[in-house]
Design a protein around this motif. Structure first.
Motif, PDB file in Angstrom:
ATOM      1  N   ASP A 101       0.843  -1.199   0.000  1.00 15.93           N
ATOM      2  CA  ASP A 101       0.000   0.000   0.000  1.00 15.93           C
ATOM      3  C   ASP A 101       0.876   1.246   0.000  1.00 15.93           C
ATOM      4  O   ASP A 101       1.804   1.359   0.810  1.00 15.93           O
ATOM      5  CB  ASP A 101      -0.888   0.022   1.246  1.00 15.93           C
ATOM      6  N   VAL A 102       0.577   2.176  -0.883  1.00 11.07           N
ATOM      7  CA  VAL A 102       1.306   3.444  -0.915  1.00 11.07           C
ATOM      8  C   VAL A 102       0.725   4.371   0.148  1.00 11.07           C
ATOM      9  O   VAL A 102      -0.472   4.659   0.146  1.00 11.07           O
ATOM     10  CB  VAL A 102       1.219   4.104  -2.301  1.00 11.07           C
ATOM     11  N   VAL A 103       1.582   4.828   1.046  1.00 10.68           N
ATOM     12  CA  VAL A 103       1.128   5.683   2.142  1.00 10.68           C
ATOM     13  C   VAL A 103       1.707   7.088   2.060  1.00 10.68           C
ATOM     14  O   VAL A 103       1.191   8.013   2.707  1.00 10.68           O
ATOM     15  CB  VAL A 103       1.489   5.061   3.511  1.00 10.68           C
ATOM     16  N   GLN A 104       2.752   7.279   1.265  1.00  8.46           N
ATOM     17  CA  GLN A 104       3.381   8.600   1.194  1.00  8.46           C
ATOM     18  C   GLN A 104       4.270   8.684  -0.042  1.00  8.46           C
ATOM     19  O   GLN A 104       4.812   7.684  -0.501  1.00  8.46           O
ATOM     20  CB  GLN A 104       4.229   8.852   2.454  1.00  8.46           C
ATOM     21  N   HIS A 105       4.399   9.895  -0.560  1.00 12.87           N
ATOM     22  CA  HIS A 105       5.424  10.223  -1.550  1.00 12.87           C
ATOM     23  C   HIS A 105       6.425  11.153  -0.873  1.00 12.87           C
ATOM     24  O   HIS A 105       6.031  12.160  -0.274  1.00 12.87           O
ATOM     25  CB  HIS A 105       4.830  10.964  -2.751  1.00 12.87           C
ATOM     26  N   THR A 106       7.699  10.826  -0.982  1.00 13.01           N
ATOM     27  CA  THR A 106       8.761  11.733  -0.548  1.00 13.01           C
ATOM     28  C   THR A 106       9.535  12.133  -1.800  1.00 13.01           C
ATOM     29  O   THR A 106      10.316  11.344  -2.339  1.00 13.01           O
ATOM     30  CB  THR A 106       9.685  11.062   0.484  1.00 13.01           C
ATOM     31  N   ASN A 107       9.257  13.337  -2.284  1.00 12.49           N
ATOM     32  CA  ASN A 107       9.768  13.784  -3.576  1.00 12.49           C
ATOM     33  C   ASN A 107      11.115  14.477  -3.378  1.00 12.49           C
ATOM     34  O   ASN A 107      11.203  15.700  -3.195  1.00 12.49           O
ATOM     35  CB  ASN A 107       8.751  14.713  -4.238  1.00 12.49           C
ATOM     36  N   LEU A 108      12.175  13.695  -3.436  1.00 14.06           N
ATOM     37  CA  LEU A 108      13.491  14.206  -3.082  1.00 14.06           C
ATOM     38  C   LEU A 108      14.028  15.217  -4.078  1.00 14.06           C
ATOM     39  O   LEU A 108      14.832  16.080  -3.707  1.00 14.06           O
ATOM     40  CB  LEU A 108      14.475  13.055  -2.910  1.00 14.06           C
ATOM     41  N   ASN A 109      13.620  15.137  -5.335  1.00 13.25           N
ATOM     42  CA  ASN A 109      14.126  16.134  -6.287  1.00 13.25           C
ATOM     43  C   ASN A 109      13.652  17.540  -5.934  1.00 13.25           C
ATOM     44  O   ASN A 109      14.354  18.526  -6.161  1.00 13.25           O
ATOM     45  CB  ASN A 109      13.720  15.778  -7.717  1.00 13.25           C
ATOM     46  N   VAL A 110      12.451  17.643  -5.379  1.00 17.96           N
ATOM     47  CA  VAL A 110      11.962  18.960  -4.947  1.00 17.96           C
ATOM     48  C   VAL A 110      12.826  19.478  -3.803  1.00 17.96           C
ATOM     49  O   VAL A 110      13.193  20.657  -3.752  1.00 17.96           O
ATOM     50  CB  VAL A 110      10.485  18.865  -4.530  1.00 17.96           C
ATOM     51  N   LEU A 111      13.182  18.591  -2.886  1.00 15.43           N
ATOM     52  CA  LEU A 111      14.059  18.987  -1.782  1.00 15.43           C
ATOM     53  C   LEU A 111      15.450  19.357  -2.295  1.00 15.43           C
ATOM     54  O   LEU A 111      16.054  20.343  -1.838  1.00 15.43           O
ATOM     55  CB  LEU A 111      14.149  17.850  -0.772  1.00 15.43           C
ATOM     56  N   LEU A 112      15.952  18.592  -3.267  1.00 18.67           N
ATOM     57  CA  LEU A 112      17.254  18.928  -3.854  1.00 18.67           C
ATOM     58  C   LEU A 112      17.210  20.307  -4.506  1.00 18.67           C
ATOM     59  O   LEU A 112      18.188  21.079  -4.429  1.00 18.67           O
ATOM     60  CB  LEU A 112      17.650  17.868  -4.884  1.00 18.67           C
ATOM     61  N   ALA A 113      16.102  20.645  -5.143  1.00 21.71           N
ATOM     62  CA  ALA A 113      15.960  21.972  -5.747  1.00 21.71           C
ATOM     63  C   ALA A 113      15.945  23.059  -4.682  1.00 21.71           C
ATOM     64  O   ALA A 113      16.568  24.108  -4.838  1.00 21.71           O
ATOM     65  CB  ALA A 113      14.694  22.022  -6.598  1.00 21.71           C
ATOM     66  N   GLN A 114      15.237  22.808  -3.590  1.00 19.02           N
ATOM     67  CA  GLN A 114      15.178  23.785  -2.503  1.00 19.02           C
ATOM     68  C   GLN A 114      16.551  24.052  -1.907  1.00 19.02           C
ATOM     69  O   GLN A 114      16.833  25.162  -1.444  1.00 19.02           O
ATOM     70  CB  GLN A 114      14.219  23.293  -1.426  1.00 19.02           C
ATOM     71  N   ARG A 115      17.421  23.042  -1.929  1.00 23.42           N
ATOM     72  CA  ARG A 115      18.757  23.185  -1.346  1.00 23.42           C
ATOM     73  C   ARG A 115      19.816  23.544  -2.377  1.00 23.42           C
ATOM     74  O   ARG A 115      21.006  23.527  -2.082  1.00 23.42           O
ATOM     75  CB  ARG A 115      19.135  21.877  -0.646  1.00 23.42           C
ATOM     76  N   GLY A 116      19.416  23.868  -3.592  1.00 28.82           N
ATOM     77  CA  GLY A 116      20.352  24.341  -4.588  1.00 28.82           C
ATOM     78  C   GLY A 116      21.169  23.268  -5.270  1.00 28.82           C
ATOM     79  O   GLY A 116      22.154  23.570  -5.952  1.00 28.82           O
ATOM     80  N   LEU A 117      20.734  22.010  -5.155  1.00 24.36           N
ATOM     81  CA  LEU A 117      21.471  20.905  -5.769  1.00 24.36           C
ATOM     82  C   LEU A 117      20.925  20.533  -7.142  1.00 24.36           C
ATOM     83  O   LEU A 117      21.516  19.712  -7.840  1.00 24.36           O
ATOM     84  CB  LEU A 117      21.463  19.696  -4.838  1.00 24.36           C
ATOM     85  N   LEU A 118      19.801  21.118  -7.501  1.00 29.20           N
ATOM     86  CA  LEU A 118      19.337  21.096  -8.888  1.00 29.20           C
ATOM     87  C   LEU A 118      18.507  22.343  -9.112  1.00 29.20           C
ATOM     88  O   LEU A 118      18.093  23.014  -8.158  1.00 29.20           O
ATOM     89  CB  LEU A 118      18.590  19.807  -9.252  1.00 29.20           C
ATOM     90  N   GLU A 119      18.252  22.657 -10.361  1.00 25.10           N
ATOM     91  CA  GLU A 119      17.542  23.886 -10.697  1.00 25.10           C
ATOM     92  C   GLU A 119      16.452  23.584 -11.706  1.00 25.10           C
ATOM     93  O   GLU A 119      16.659  22.825 -12.659  1.00 25.10           O
ATOM     94  CB  GLU A 119      18.523  24.909 -11.284  1.00 25.10           C
ATOM     95  N   VAL A 120      15.271  24.193 -11.486  1.00 24.92           N
ATOM     96  CA  VAL A 120      14.164  24.080 -12.436  1.00 24.92           C
ATOM     97  C   VAL A 120      13.730  25.481 -12.842  1.00 24.92           C
ATOM     98  O   VAL A 120      13.997  26.464 -12.146  1.00 24.92           O
ATOM     99  CB  VAL A 120      12.967  23.304 -11.821  1.00 24.92           C
ATOM    100  N   ASP A 121      13.047  25.560 -14.000  1.00 19.00           N
ATOM    101  CA  ASP A 121      12.544  26.861 -14.446  1.00 19.00           C
ATOM    102  C   ASP A 121      11.162  27.107 -13.867  1.00 19.00           C
ATOM    103  O   ASP A 121      10.656  26.339 -13.041  1.00 19.00           O
ATOM    104  CB  ASP A 121      12.576  26.969 -15.967  1.00 19.00           C
ATOM    105  N   GLU A 122      10.521  28.188 -14.318  1.00 21.51           N
ATOM    106  CA  GLU A 122       9.214  28.554 -13.759  1.00 21.51           C
ATOM    107  C   GLU A 122       8.129  27.516 -14.063  1.00 21.51           C
ATOM    108  O   GLU A 122       7.077  27.497 -13.414  1.00 21.51           O
ATOM    109  CB  GLU A 122       8.779  29.925 -14.286  1.00 21.51           C
TER     110      GLU A 122
END
Length: 451
Positions: free
Chosen positions: A244-265
Motif C-alpha cells: 500500500d502506498v502511504v506517502q510520496h517523498t519527492n526528493l528532487n523537490v528537496l534537492l531543488a530547494q537546497r540548490g542541488l538542482l535547478e528548475v525553471d518557472e
C-alpha cells in the motif's frame, strides 16, 4: 539431459497469499494440484525489469546491467525503459537453449526487444520516439513475431486503456499450435495493473486472478491441441509483490530547494548536481560527473538529515558500494535510497516534498513496488511437468535460482549464472522424463471440467 519443453508464465505481481484463491479456479487449479514449489525473494529493487532479467539470466542487477525499469533520463516525464535485449550484459537461459538447438518464443517478456530468436514479440512503449508503433514493432519483433503481432494487434485495444493480456495469450496459443517451441516465455500483467490502481488487497485481486485464469485456459487448450502436454514443463512465476502506498517523498523537490538542482518557472529541469531517479518504493541517486567536493558534502549532509527526520520516512541511504555488497545492486548511480514500506521515493519536480495518502494532492498508484525484497508478501514459483517432483517444496530461494533451475531442466549450461538450481524440485533419471526415486508431476489434466 531432458528434451522436454518448457513454458514459463509470469503472472506479474502474483503473491504467495494469492495461491489459496487461485487454486479454486479451473486452470490455475490444474497447475496447483500438487506442484513443485518455492517461495521466491526478488532482487532489489523489486521492479519488473530487474527481476524478469534475473529470472532468465540468474544474475542480480549489478551483473545483468538492468538496475531499474526505466533509463536515467533526467527531466523527462516518461523515460524509456530497458526495452532492448542487448541492454542485458550477460547471457540468458534463452541464449543457452538456442545454442543447444532449441527453438525459442518470447511473448511480452521484458527486455527482449530485438532478441535473436524465432518468435519474439516484446513489451515496448514510447513508440512515438522510434518511428511509430508499426515501424517500432517491425524493428523489434522477429519476422514471425511481427506476423503474429499483426494478426492479433486489435486485441490490445485503443489508447489509453490498452490491455495486452488477451493479445499475449492469443499469440502464445498460436505459437504453441503452429510453432511448437521448445521454450516459451509469457508475461501477463493484469494482476500487477489491478494492484497498482486499487491497492494490494481487495475484490479486484480476485477479479484479476480470474482474468489470468482465462488466459491460462487459452494457453493450456492450445498446448493440448498441439499434442505436447505430456512433454511440457509449465512453471508459474512472479516478479514481486506490492505494498500500500502511504506517502510520496519527492526528493528532487528537496534537492531543488537546497540548490542541488535547478528548475525553471514551469518546473522543467535546467541543471543538476544531484538527481533522484525513482525506482518506486526506493530511489537511485545520481551525482553529476562534475559535482564539486563542496556540493557533494552538502548532499551527504542533506542525506543524513532526511534519514534523521521521521517526516521523510527514509530508512537508510546506501552508497553504491554498500548496495552492491548487500544486494547485488549497482549501476551508474552513487546512492540507493531505501524508504519505509509503502513510501514512494519520488523523482517529481513539481510537487510538495512530502505528500501523504489522504492529502488533496495525493495522486498516482495506490499500490506499488520497488521496495526492499524482505518487505511484504512474496513472489511465487509453481512447477508441473515431467522434470519436476510432485509436491516438492524448496522453501525460500532467491529469484536468481530460477534461471539455474531452468538451465537444469533443459540440460544446458549458463556460466554467468549467480544462482543455484533448486535441485530438490527436480526429478532425476537417465533419460528425459524418466524419474529415479521420486514421483514426477503428472501432465496437466486437460479433461473437460464438470459442469
Amino acid at each position: 539431459m531432458s528434451r522436454n519443453r518448457l513454458i514459463v508464465i509470469s503472472a506479474d505481481a502474483m503473491e504467495d497469499v494469492d495461491e489459496a484463491y487461485a487454486a479454486t479456479l479451473p486452470y490455475f487449479g490444474r497447475l496447483l494440484k500438487s506442484p513443485a514449489r518455492a517461495q521466491i525473494e526478488s532482487v532489489y529493487p523489486t521492479l519488473t525489469y530487474p527481476n524478469h532479467t534475473a529470472q532468465i539470466t540468474g544474475c542480480r542487477p549489478a551483473t545483468s546491467g538492468i538496475f531499474n525499469n526505466v533509463l536515467m533520463q533526467p527531466g523527462i516525464d516518461h523515460p524509456d525503459w530497458f526495452w532492448y535485449y542487448d541492454m542485458i550484459r550477460v547471457s540468458s537461459i534463452l541464449d543457452a537453449a538456442a545454442a543447444d538447438g532449441r527453438s525459442i518464443a518470447a511473448v511480452d517478456w521484458p527486455a527482449t526487444a530485438g532478441a535473436p530468436f524465432e518468435v519474439v514479440i516484446p513489451e515496448i512503449g514510447n513508440e512515438d520516439r522510434t518511428g511509430g508503433e508499426d515501424a517500432t514493432m517491425a524493428s523489434v519483433c522477429s519476422p514471425r513475431g511481427y506476423q503474429l503481432w499483426l494478426r492479433h494487434r486489435d486485441l490490445i485495444g485503443p489508447r489509453p486503456k490498452r490491455n495486452h493480456g488477451a493479445f499475449a495469450a492469443a499469440v502464445a496459443a498460436d505459437v504453441l499450435r503452429e510453432d511448437r517451441p521448445d521454450v516459451l516465455m509469457l508475461h501477463l500483467v493484469e494482476l500487477d495493473s489491478a494492484r497498482h490502481k486499487f491497492g494490494p488487497r481487495g475484490a479486484h485481486v480476485a477479479e484479476a486472478l480470474r482474468t489470468i485464469d482465462s488466459r491460462l485456459q487459452v494457453v493450456l487448450e492450445a498446448l493440448e491441441d498441439a499434442g505436447t502436454t505430456d512433454q511440457t514443463n509449465i512453471v508459474i512465476v512472479s516478479d514481486h509483490g506490492q505494498l500500500d502506498v502511504v506517502q510520496h517523498t519527492n526528493l528532487n523537490v528537496l534537492l531543488a530547494q537546497r540548490g542541488l538542482l535547478e528548475v525553471d518557472e514551469n518546473h522543467r529541469l535546467v541543471r543538476w548536481d544531484a538527481y533522484l531517479h525513482s525506482s518506486g518504493l526506493s530511489g537511485q541517486l545520481f551525482c553529476a560527473e562534475d559535482i564539486s567536493a563542496q556540493k557533494r558534502r552538502q548532499l551527504e549532509d542533506l542525506l543524513d538529515e532526511i534519514v534523521a527526520d521521521p517526516a521523510y520516512r527514509i530508512r537508510k541511504v546506501w552508497t553504491a558500494a554498500e548496495a552492491r555488497e548487500s544486494f547485488g545492486l549497482d549501476g551508474p548511480f552513487d546512492y540507493v535510497v531505501e524508504s519505509d514500506p509503502g513510501v514512494i521515493v519520488g523523482g517529481a519536480l513539481d510537487r510538495r516534498v512530502i505528500v501523504r495518502r489522504g492529502d488533496p494532492d495525493f495522486g498516482g498508484t495506490l499500490g506499488n513496488h520497488g521496495h526492499h525484497p524482505g518487505a511484504g508478501d512474496q513472489p511465487v514459483f509453481f512447477a508441473t511437468g515431467p522434470d519436476f517432483v510432485s509436491g516438492a517444496d524448496a522453501g525460500r530461494h532467491s529469484m536468481i535460482d530460477e534461471a539455474a533451475t531452468f538451465a537444469a531442466v533443459l540440460g544446458v549450461d549458463l556460466p554467468s549464472c549467480e544462482g543455484t538450481a533448486m535441485s530438490e524440485l527436480l526429478a532425476t533419471g537417465e533419460s528425459a522424463g524418466r524419474v529415479t526415486g521420486s514421483p514426477k508431476v503428472s501432465a496437466v489434466d486437460l479433461a473437460p471440467l464438470a459442469s
